[in-house]
Design an enzyme around this catalytic site. Structure first.
Site, PDB file in Angstrom:
ATOM      1  N   LYS A 144      -4.203  -0.726  -6.177  1.00 17.06           N
ATOM      2  CA  LYS A 144      -4.297  -2.358  -5.779  1.00 17.06           C
ATOM      3  C   LYS A 144      -5.856  -2.846  -5.986  1.00 17.06           C
ATOM      4  O   LYS A 144      -6.721  -2.048  -6.753  1.00 17.06           O
ATOM      5  CB  LYS A 144      -3.789  -2.303  -4.630  1.00 17.06           C
ATOM      6  CG  LYS A 144      -2.266  -1.796  -4.340  1.00 17.06           C
ATOM      7  CD  LYS A 144      -1.238  -2.237  -3.327  1.00 17.06           C
ATOM      8  CE  LYS A 144      -0.055  -1.641  -3.359  1.00 17.06           C
ATOM      9  NZ  LYS A 144       0.771  -2.322  -2.600  1.00 17.06           N
ATOM     10  N   HIS A 192       4.539  -5.829 -10.736  1.00 16.76           N
ATOM     11  CA  HIS A 192       4.577  -5.408  -9.402  1.00 16.76           C
ATOM     12  C   HIS A 192       4.914  -6.611  -8.224  1.00 16.76           C
ATOM     13  O   HIS A 192       4.575  -7.872  -8.745  1.00 16.76           O
ATOM     14  CB  HIS A 192       3.180  -5.059  -9.034  1.00 16.76           C
ATOM     15  CG  HIS A 192       3.230  -4.412  -7.690  1.00 16.76           C
ATOM     16  ND1 HIS A 192       3.239  -4.968  -6.302  1.00 16.76           N
ATOM     17  CD2 HIS A 192       3.240  -3.044  -7.197  1.00 16.76           C
ATOM     18  CE1 HIS A 192       3.092  -3.936  -5.313  1.00 16.76           C
ATOM     19  NE2 HIS A 192       3.153  -2.950  -6.017  1.00 16.76           N
ATOM     20  N   GLU A 221       3.907  -7.757  -5.791  1.00 11.77           N
ATOM     21  CA  GLU A 221       2.721  -8.538  -5.390  1.00 11.77           C
ATOM     22  C   GLU A 221       2.329  -9.484  -6.189  1.00 11.77           C
ATOM     23  O   GLU A 221       1.768 -10.664  -5.912  1.00 11.77           O
ATOM     24  CB  GLU A 221       1.609  -7.799  -4.899  1.00 11.77           C
ATOM     25  CG  GLU A 221       1.749  -6.913  -3.572  1.00 11.77           C
ATOM     26  CD  GLU A 221       1.168  -5.557  -3.263  1.00 11.77           C
ATOM     27  OE1 GLU A 221       0.239  -5.161  -3.952  1.00 11.77           O
ATOM     28  OE2 GLU A 221       1.567  -4.723  -2.463  1.00 11.77           O
ATOM     29  N   GLU A 279      10.988  -0.459  -6.511  1.00  9.15           N
ATOM     30  CA  GLU A 279      10.265  -0.700  -5.274  1.00  9.15           C
ATOM     31  C   GLU A 279      10.630  -1.689  -4.278  1.00  9.15           C
ATOM     32  O   GLU A 279      10.666  -3.090  -4.610  1.00  9.15           O
ATOM     33  CB  GLU A 279       8.683  -1.056  -5.562  1.00  9.15           C
ATOM     34  CG  GLU A 279       8.102  -0.027  -6.319  1.00  9.15           C
ATOM     35  CD  GLU A 279       6.358  -0.262  -6.246  1.00  9.15           C
ATOM     36  OE1 GLU A 279       5.935   0.704  -5.727  1.00  9.15           O
ATOM     37  OE2 GLU A 279       5.855  -1.212  -6.318  1.00  9.15           O
ATOM     38  N   GLY A 303       4.160  -0.918   1.703  1.00 10.46           N
ATOM     39  CA  GLY A 303       2.895  -0.936   2.581  1.00 10.46           C
ATOM     40  C   GLY A 303       3.358  -1.009   4.036  1.00 10.46           C
ATOM     41  O   GLY A 303       2.491  -1.571   5.072  1.00 10.46           O
ATOM     42  N   SER A 324       6.077   3.028   0.519  1.00  6.93           N
ATOM     43  CA  SER A 324       5.436   4.031   1.540  1.00  6.93           C
ATOM     44  C   SER A 324       5.988   5.351   1.292  1.00  6.93           C
ATOM     45  O   SER A 324       6.464   6.048   2.246  1.00  6.93           O
ATOM     46  CB  SER A 324       6.326   3.344   2.992  1.00  6.93           C
ATOM     47  OG  SER A 324       6.116   2.193   3.286  1.00  6.93           O
TER      48      SER A 324
HETATM   49  P1  PGA Z   1       2.724   1.507  -0.663  1.00  3.65           P
HETATM   50  O1  PGA Z   1       2.826   0.845  -1.999  1.00  3.65           O
HETATM   51  O2  PGA Z   1       3.132   3.117  -1.309  1.00  3.65           O
HETATM   52  O3  PGA Z   1       1.609   1.364   0.108  1.00  3.65           O
HETATM   53  O4  PGA Z   1       3.948   1.201   0.267  1.00  3.65           O
HETATM   54  C1  PGA Z   1       3.550   0.923  -3.116  1.00  3.65           C
HETATM   55  C2  PGA Z   1       3.409   0.030  -4.144  1.00  3.65           C
HETATM   56  O5  PGA Z   1       3.125  -1.364  -3.692  1.00  3.65           O
HETATM   57  O6  PGA Z   1       3.224   0.334  -5.324  1.00  3.65           O
END
Ligand code: PGA
Length: 247
Positions: free
Chosen positions: A11, A93, A95, A165, A171, A211
């Site tokens: 990220k 992704h 995000e 995901e 996160g 996670s």
């Molecule tokens: P994370 O993120 O392992 O911190 O949960 C995964 C991702 O966003 O690809």
């Protein structure tokens, strides 16, 4: 046989100096049987490429524009990534979908462009918490998958990596149970089989992300349909990521 693939999604973390340090730690701890990718910030791609050349570690970007060049201020094109020698690019992704207006349509354009330039897309799909609570998570993910891979040939499809995901697990420290993850991933595989055929769905690699940590990687990787992990937080610390890739 699908080769397991574990990718670190850094990220917006790590300066060039920090990236060099982290990658130096990782590259000495690779295993034969697992493909490992580091998806680093654009600014660190070039330096990281130099360090990993001659090793099995693969390089990924976290996004790209679908056009080769033009008036798109602030964007990075597939030609620019290719010039550096990027192997993978994360597309769609959550995000980017949430904060940067990425849509199923732009995801589809980016996948096509990445394939055209021989960069393998890691395509992210996943439902939000409310959607799971409303029991529409499969509908949501199926629609993301079908729109992402519209007009993608079978020949291209087998190269693509999919990352499931669930947004509520990213996160948050809240992982999907291994059963939830495997169930959705086998559903994605069936969706690919229905769109293409068994030969294609047997080859496509599908990761779980959200996670993933050293203490849950083994149970995740032991699931029948899960071929790897896309890892955020735990990919930033060398000791944790090294544990993950030697699950
Ligand atoms: P994370 O993120 O392992 O911190 O949960 C995964 C991702 O966003 O690809």
């Amino acid at each position: 046989m699908r080769t397991p693939i574990i990718a670190g999604n850094w990220k917006m973390n790590k300066t060039i100096d920090e990236a060099i340090q982290l990658v130096n730690d990782i590259k000495n701890n690779l295993k034969e049987e697992v493909e490992v990718v580091v998806c680093v910030p654009f600014t660190a791609l070039n330096e990281v490429k130099k360090i990993i050349s001659g090793t099995k570690l693969k390089l990924g970007a976290q996004n790209m524009h679908w056009e080769e060049s033009g008036a798109f201020t602030g964007e990075i094109s597939p030609l620019m990534l290719k010039e550096i020698g990027v192997d993978y690019v994360i597309i769609g992704h959550s995000e980017r979908r949430q904060y940067f207006n990425e849509t199923d349509e732009t995801v589809n354009k980016k996948i096509k462009s990445a394939l055209k330039h021989n960069i393998i897309p890691i395509v992210c799909v996943g439902e939000a918490l409310e959607q799971r609570e409303d029991n529409i998570e499969k509908e949501v993910v199926k629609s993301q998958v079908l729109k992402a891979f519209e007009d993608i040939s079978a020949e291209d499809m087998v190269k693509i990596v999919i990352a499931y995901e669930p947004i509520w697990a990213i996160g948050t420290g809240k992982t999907a149970t291994k059963e939830e993850a495997n169930d959705m991933i086998s559903f994605i595989r069936t969706t690919i089989m229905d769109k293409y055929d068994r030969g294609v769905s047997d080859k496509v690699r599908i990761q779980y992300g959200g996670s993933v940590k050293p203490n849950n990687i083994t149970e995740i990787m032991n699931q029948s349909d899960i071929d790897g992990a896309l890892v955020g937080g735990a990919s930033l610390k060398p000791e944790e990521f090294i544990k993950l890739i030697s699950f």
